[in-house]
Design an enzyme around this catalytic site. Structure first.
Site, PDB file in Angstrom:
ATOM      1  CD  GLU A 275      -1.319   1.927   2.237  1.00 18.23           C
ATOM      2  OE1 GLU A 275      -1.111   2.930   1.692  1.00 18.23           O
ATOM      3  OE2 GLU A 275      -2.310   2.447   3.666  1.00 18.23           O
ATOM      4  CB  CYS A 312      -2.323   5.776   3.495  1.00 17.73           C
ATOM      5  SG  CYS A 312      -1.430   4.705   4.725  1.00 17.73           S
TER       6      CYS A 312
END
Lengths: 542, 542
Positions: A275, A312
């Site tokens: 990720e 994120c």
């Protein structure tokens, strides 16, 4: 065991890693985390793992795999709960150490600790519910013409030992005992975790809780190891190790792609769930701006500065259609950003990269500095930044699309929704895409047509689409998708948050005409585990 | 429309490909299939696709994607059924042409045609059942403390246009209108198919059925294109095209790995589902050999020679524990192989590679030629071969583990189950692993303990485990797994046969606080599609 933190100081970091049950020093150079508020190196030092330590951890994981994956789901569920209990007993020590190592406020870290134990308990539920096994049975049809059908049954089995790379920005929930570890352990995969250099002590404390739970459950020690080492060296070693069967990573695009490359070039390539980066576009449609421009501006600033912007899913790009309310939006956002007291980022290096990124963004053609907050103190101090640019300038230079990790956001001023669509089409894959729209409950509001047009585009761009909300919160549940098309992740077919994360570490196996006594329980006649199964394609618990 | 073939000659191949609706000639050199029985090139010639044709097909697929994926599942189900009906109407012409191009017997091809239409109808069922969407809803909890939970819903969406590479060995069921195309179209992905050079005419006839069904359903023409071209050139072009979102392939390891490499090196890497090589080990345990050695020998020969040995799941390696019944096993297998009349392989080149492979295997240290059948006639004629080797010699040279595509099998003589386990441990990933064992219905027979010991090893080695059976039949159902660890496939997390094949082409998307009117129907309150959904983790149809 309840949710209260243990009294007293709790365990202290010792400067050692865990190779299986053994608490040991590596043979490499000593690493230390840094207090980002002062720039001081923190005690203790951690001698890093060399080739021998990485090899031993992988060998133990491989040795443990068959016994661990054969444990009943109930035993693994109890084990995950014991890890959660152990973390809870250490909450005070974990939060104190994580605060010193990350600069994140204690309140935030206390919440993150609860999230971490919650994740472990969610996967215990997933194990007990049983669907994770994906059981399917196509019963024999001995009288079928022209040929009888054999008895075919299918379940999912774990891939093998997983290398987990802790993220810097969630030292508890996305690190050693975080979601990747919890989901891999739930699937039946041993874990070799690499501690993030920025929070070595926190990693040791969390790793100790797992190691103690492994021992208490009587599981093979290789079910969990925790290695300390510099990212590129140790990371590449683990990614190349033939006993590692999958990789779970959260971090920078550079590091994620390096792991993916190594994994693809092995004699036996393995899945990589990395990720990586995203700018998480937020689209502001005209009706929403007209109705609540100032409110949206305040919401943006709050989401942008949360956790020093180190999410994120931080909203790094705002695609706004100019018109009534746009000025109010920008003024409210500016005022809030300018009033921001600043924050300490995770490490001095991350803060330095942030300042460089903001400076580079400011220097690009057409970019205006709209507002800047106060700077946090110390070597990792940073100031929130709001910039803006016209859609035409944005589209002319791909560099505008680069993520600046931290509390910076670029507002792209669009002349209409057509231009907003062009801006969105220019973007790479994203973790999230957010729309602020006046749609009305029945889809007849002023922005409804534009929102409807945007949805298919956003579905192709992002793993999660939000309306009238902010992307920084990532719920841990069953429906969450924390993932998305490349380069948000290396594999858009999965999520790294929520119960579906367990699917990443499983593969199907079919059993044809295997005698009942040799079948795994979930596939036996009579459904002894009372799991959901697909019989001839139809879901049933019978 | 029923299952009977249309009367009369049916459509004839014209030497053209399909770029969307257009029947057109490529701009490249002319390709022709070869009659493997005679070595004669077959009419018509097919001018191959160059860069321009590949580009147009990919552009049309991309253009069609959003409209196609937005079609209701019922519409796609009816479309797949119309493709099946169209193929059925062409069965006579398809079987005749496929027989000339592949040398496979008409009876086998008639069965394969039924399998092909059956697959399409299975995916129509999958679409109507609805679980393929993986719907999950975590309802809002506005009163949750310390923060309310938003409403989060999740479904799966298609990846995008898929490049499908037809296999040589199933000119109908694993080719242009085969399982890969059916599952990709079911998922909502347009398909750009590459015809296999060995059966260009069959490909055109099958592709015509899909193209006609696309037009009849009023779907965008780009939903399906069929390109003709040489494997490496056209294949690499499709794998590198930025509009292609996934690759489905069945064929050689060399070609599969080349596609995987190109896909990994793109600016945006994409999933590759390549089903490649396997030797499909068959383990013969002592009790089974003693009880029915001769029967097992005859069974091996029958499975080995089926379809000239050109099955992905052909039993190329037999791991036999010597003892009572072994001699009877080997004699029966030898007699049956020696009595085999031989067959015509798919192409002269494949037959040549087979003969070379058998000669190379024979020349390796310790290999004995046990039996050879008669050779089939013509340039693609081949003879079945049974070889044997000791376990010690087998373990000493990795070359013994190489697949020989065709009717050859190597019997590895083991001194005990311990040696058999060592042989099995030396193997790479496999599509199947078979055990012949006397276990008794309650798992107390003479081979039960050995079988129990083998199972975990076989689960790690193969995608499908069979007992007392042969791997060459691959049922198309819900529980089938046609896949396995590398290098059997490039992705062990999936199957290319059966209803779960649709999962390969989907990715999850979450919708947070999206207004009801804008949600996809499967996620709306009231469950208008009556699909299985997970509400707060619990499966329900409410």
């Amino acid at each position: 065991m309840t949710g209260t933190a243990a009294p007293g100081p709790g365990p202290a970091p010792t400067g050692r890693m865990f190779i299986g049950a053994e608490r040991t020093a590596g043979s490499g150079p000593e690493l230390r985390s840094t207090d980002p508020a002062t720039g001081e190196p923190l005690e203790p030092g951690y001698p890093a793992a060399g080739a021998a330590e990485a090899d031993r951890a992988c060998a133990l994981a491989e040795e443990a795999f068959d016994a661990y994956r054969a444990t009943p789901a109930e035993q693994r569920a109890a084990f995950l709960e014991a890890v959660a209990d152990g973390l809870e007993a250490r909450t005070g020590a974990l939060v104190r150490r994580a605060h010193r190592e990350s600069g994140l406020p204690a309140a935030r870290l206390t919440g993150e600790a609860a999230r971490t134990t919650g994740q472990l308990r969610l996967f215990a539920e997933v194990l007990r519910e049983g669907s994770w096994q994906g059981a399917r049975i196509d019963p024999a049809l001995p009288d079928r013409a022209p040929a009888p059908r054999p008895d075919i049954r299918r379940r999912r089995v774990p891939l093998g030992p997983v290398a987990v790379f802790g993220a810097s920005n969630f030292p508890l929930a996305f690190s050693v005992a975080g979601g990747d570890t919890a989901s891999a352990l739930a699937a039946g995969c041993p874990v070799v975790a690499k501690a993030h250099e920025a929070h070595l002590g926190t990693s040791e404390l969390a790793g100790g809780a797992i190691r103690d739970a492994v021992a208490a459950a009587g599981l093979p020690e290789g079910v969990f190891s925790l290695l300390v080492g510099e990212g590129p060296g140790l990371g590449q070693r683990l990614a190349a190790d033939p006993r590692i069967a999958a990789i779970a990573f959260t971090g920078s695009q550079r590091a994620g792609l390096a792991l993916a490359r190594t994994a693809a070039e092995r004699d036996r390539p393995i899945p990589v769930y990395a990720e990586m980066s995203a700018v998480n576009p937020v689209v502001l449609l005209p009706g929403a701006l007209a109705a609540r421009g100032a409110e949206i501006g305040r919401g943006l600033a709050a989401s942008l500065t949360l956790g020093a912007g180190q999410f994120c899913t931080n909203p790094g790009l705002v695609v706004a259609v100019e018109g009534p309310g746009f000025t109010e939006f920008l003024r409210a956002a500016s005022d809030a950003v300018a009033a921001d007291p600043g924050a300490t980022m995770l490490t001095p290096a991350i803060a330095g990269a942030y300042r460089q990124g903001v400076a580079a963004a400011r220097g690009r053609t057409g970019v205006a500095a709209v507002a800047e907050g106060a700077s946090g103190q110390g070597p990792a101090g940073a100031a929130a930044a709001l910039l803006s640019v016209s859609a035409a300038d944005f589209l002319a230079d791909p560099a505008h699309r680069e993520e600046v990790f931290g509390a910076a956001s670029l507002v792209v001023r669009c002349g209409g929704t057509g231009e907003a669509v062009r801006v969105l089409r220019s973007l790479d894959g994203q973790l999230t895409a957010t729309v602020h729209a006046e749609t009305g409950p029945d889809g007849t509001g002023p922005d409804a047509a534009a929102a409807r047009e945007l949805l298919p585009l956003l579905e192709r761009t992002a793993g999660r689409i939000l309306f009238d909300s902010w992307p920084t919160g990532v719920e841990v549940g069953h429906a969450m998708v924390h993932g998305g098309p490349f380069p948000a992740t290396t594999d858009p077919r999965s999520t790294s948050v929520g119960s579906a994360a367990v699917d990443r570490f499983l593969r199907p196996v079919a059993y044809q005409d295997v005698p009942q006594a040799l079948l795994p329980p979930v596939l036996r006649d009579g459904n002894p585990e009372k799991a959901w199964r697909r019989i001839d394609g139809a879901l049933t618990r019978d």
